[in-house]
Design an enzyme around this catalytic site. Sequence first.
Site, mmCIF file in Angstrom:
data_model
loop_
_atom_site.group_PDB
_atom_site.id
_atom_site.type_symbol
_atom_site.label_atom_id
_atom_site.label_comp_id
_atom_site.label_asym_id
_atom_site.label_seq_id
_atom_site.Cartn_x
_atom_site.Cartn_y
_atom_site.Cartn_z
ATOM 1 N N ARG A 94 0.844 -1.195 0.000
ATOM 2 C CA ARG A 94 0.000 0.000 0.000
ATOM 3 C C ARG A 94 0.881 1.248 0.000
ATOM 4 N NH1 ARG A 94 -4.980 1.953 -1.298
ATOM 5 N NH2 ARG A 94 -6.071 3.026 0.373
ATOM 6 N N THR A 368 -9.141 1.077 -9.986
ATOM 7 C CA THR A 368 -8.444 -0.037 -9.324
ATOM 8 C C THR A 368 -8.571 -1.255 -10.229
ATOM 9 O OG1 THR A 368 -8.922 0.918 -7.146
ATOM 10 C CG2 THR A 368 -8.367 -1.391 -7.142
ATOM 11 N N GLU A 407 -3.897 8.297 -4.021
ATOM 12 C CA GLU A 407 -4.403 7.485 -2.905
ATOM 13 C C GLU A 407 -4.518 8.290 -1.605
ATOM 14 O OE1 GLU A 407 -5.965 4.118 -3.518
ATOM 15 O OE2 GLU A 407 -4.044 3.920 -4.485
ATOM 16 N N ASP A 410 -7.773 8.591 0.156
ATOM 17 C CA ASP A 410 -8.348 7.548 1.004
ATOM 18 C C ASP A 410 -8.146 7.841 2.490
ATOM 19 O OD1 ASP A 410 -9.546 6.059 -0.931
ATOM 20 O OD2 ASP A 410 -7.962 4.560 -1.106
ATOM 21 N N SER A 440 -10.293 -0.147 0.865
ATOM 22 C CA SER A 440 -11.433 -1.080 0.852
ATOM 23 C C SER A 440 -11.122 -2.315 0.016
ATOM 24 C CB SER A 440 -12.669 -0.386 0.259
ATOM 25 O OG SER A 440 -13.040 0.713 1.040
ATOM 26 N N GLY A 459 -13.489 -1.009 -7.421
ATOM 27 C CA GLY A 459 -14.776 -0.348 -7.186
ATOM 28 C C GLY A 459 -14.836 0.515 -5.937
ATOM 29 N N GLY A 460 -13.669 0.974 -5.434
ATOM 30 C CA GLY A 460 -13.666 1.895 -4.295
ATOM 31 C C GLY A 460 -14.410 1.317 -3.104
HETATM 32 N N1 GLY Z 1 -8.319 3.399 -3.510
HETATM 33 C C1 GLY Z 1 -9.328 2.473 -3.268
HETATM 34 C C2 GLY Z 1 -9.093 1.675 -2.048
HETATM 35 O O1 GLY Z 1 -7.966 1.424 -1.699
HETATM 36 O O2 GLY Z 1 -10.021 1.290 -1.387
#
Ligand code: GLY
Length: 556
Positions: A94, A368, A407, A410, A440, A459-460
């Site tokens: 991440r 994503t 990112e 988020d 997510s 899909g966020g």
């Molecule tokens: N950027 C979408 C997620 O990591 O949930």
Amino acid sequence: MLKKRTSCFFFLILFCWQNQIFASQNQFAIATAHPLATKAGEQILNQGGNAFDAAVAISAALAVVEPAGSGLGGGGFWLLHREQDSLDIMVDGRERAPFAAHRNMYLDSSGKVNKTLSKTGALSAGIPGLPAALVHIAEKYGQLPLAVSLQPAIYYAKQGFPIGERHLRMLAFRHKALKNSAAASQIFLDNGAIPKLESILVQTDLANTLEALAKYGKNGFYEGKIADLLVQAVLNEGGGWSKHDLKAYQVKERAPIIGRYRNIKITSASPPSSGGIVLLEALNILSAYNLEKQDNITRKHLIVEAMRRAYHDRARYLGDPDFVDIPIQQLLDLNYAAGLRSTIRLDKALPSHYLTGWQENETKGSDTTHFSIIDQHGNRVAATLSINFPFGSGLVAAGTGVLLNDEMDDFVSQPGDMNGYGLVGGMANSIEPGKRMLSSMTPTFLEDNQRIAVLGTPGGSRIISMVLLAILDYAKGNGPESWVQVKRFHHQYIPDQILYEKNGLTEHEIKMLAELGHHFKQKSYQYGNMQAVQYNKKTKQFSAASDPRGEGMAMP
Ligand code: GLY
């Protein structure tokens, strides 16, 4: 750089793959969001690589052929199962906040959140984790050298590939952001305009960056020339990266979240993704109902109420586990789920502000990518990768071909404020130097006496609810073709509404659910791009499916 379509070769190959003319008898299954990425995985397995080598090849190939969804400038989570010793591990690549980041970096002088800064341009970009994760997976779990596994991606970047409709849709969505970056415009746009369908996208700088990674490993990206160019590009555009940010980036290995729904073992993403916890919490709530025996409306009502409560806990408790204490045991405890279940009425929706009150907001675009693999040895990979919004921040660092993520959106810019997916959160997910932003992404394994499955989707904020609906479909005995087609609806606590894809609910369902007190919002399109594979232990057959909403390809 975009070239006019010049060769029929690619189209012939794509046609053959999509129509399964090269039908494979191979003992493996792959599903990805792009035929060339699936082909890269197949090539590496056929060269003697295992699922982990294939995962490196596919991740790198997707960075080239699906730049809207993920890339070297982004990050992701790779859930691995190594069959020989039954190891289940999550590789956390991440992105994290640069060391110059601070809690109030997106607030203006009056204390209001500037919604653009966290989504577009240099300030929205976290320190990338994907290149470090590829090196880590290849070195620790692979059988082939990194340089071999990166070859298909390098080839695609040098030779180019024809861009499809999905790519164009995403370009249109992020046209303005891409136009702001000279390097991005030069690569992805045609004199500033959206290029034509099937133009050939050649990415020479990206090929060189991949070659540097192949040759020098992690240092090829996080130190030296590429790192200098990345830092310079961010500083030129008003961001705050330093060389130390890149050099200090480390992949983390995390124990996955493991739970059960009926007789199905579920292995999924752990923090800093909220995926596994929210998924398991919702399934734990649902586990006491016999969903198949309920009428359709009650069934959907219960699923929505479970989502509402699980996403509420997401907002309250979840963040980077290296910075905050998360009560994971409590959240996954069946007694805790029973307590939440006791607040569910069969005849009435619970308004979300009864749980806590925050203002409502829109859920916006999401990208994503996800891919799933099972190899002939039983090794598995479920990987969900991201640069957040389509084409990330829109900023390409000149000379690298690397599109930087956005990112940072988020994170919670201010407690109670919503990000681009309409998600709310508290201090657990506030911005701190070096912290990973809450995700997510929900790469997931399922296993029972009969079957093994690997699945996930982009899909966020809706990723988790999509995986939840697919698991409920698996529990009915259905296979991958069915999971990827399930009609999708979603509730994330705030906004207090059932969001559903085009045709996701019928008029009758909406009327009946509205009578229980639910509110609705329809998306004008069908969302998600699930990639799923399965192995049947009894028949020893592999199967796979790629979401019909996307342009991916599954083998066999
Ligand atoms: N950027 C979408 C997620 O990591 O949930």
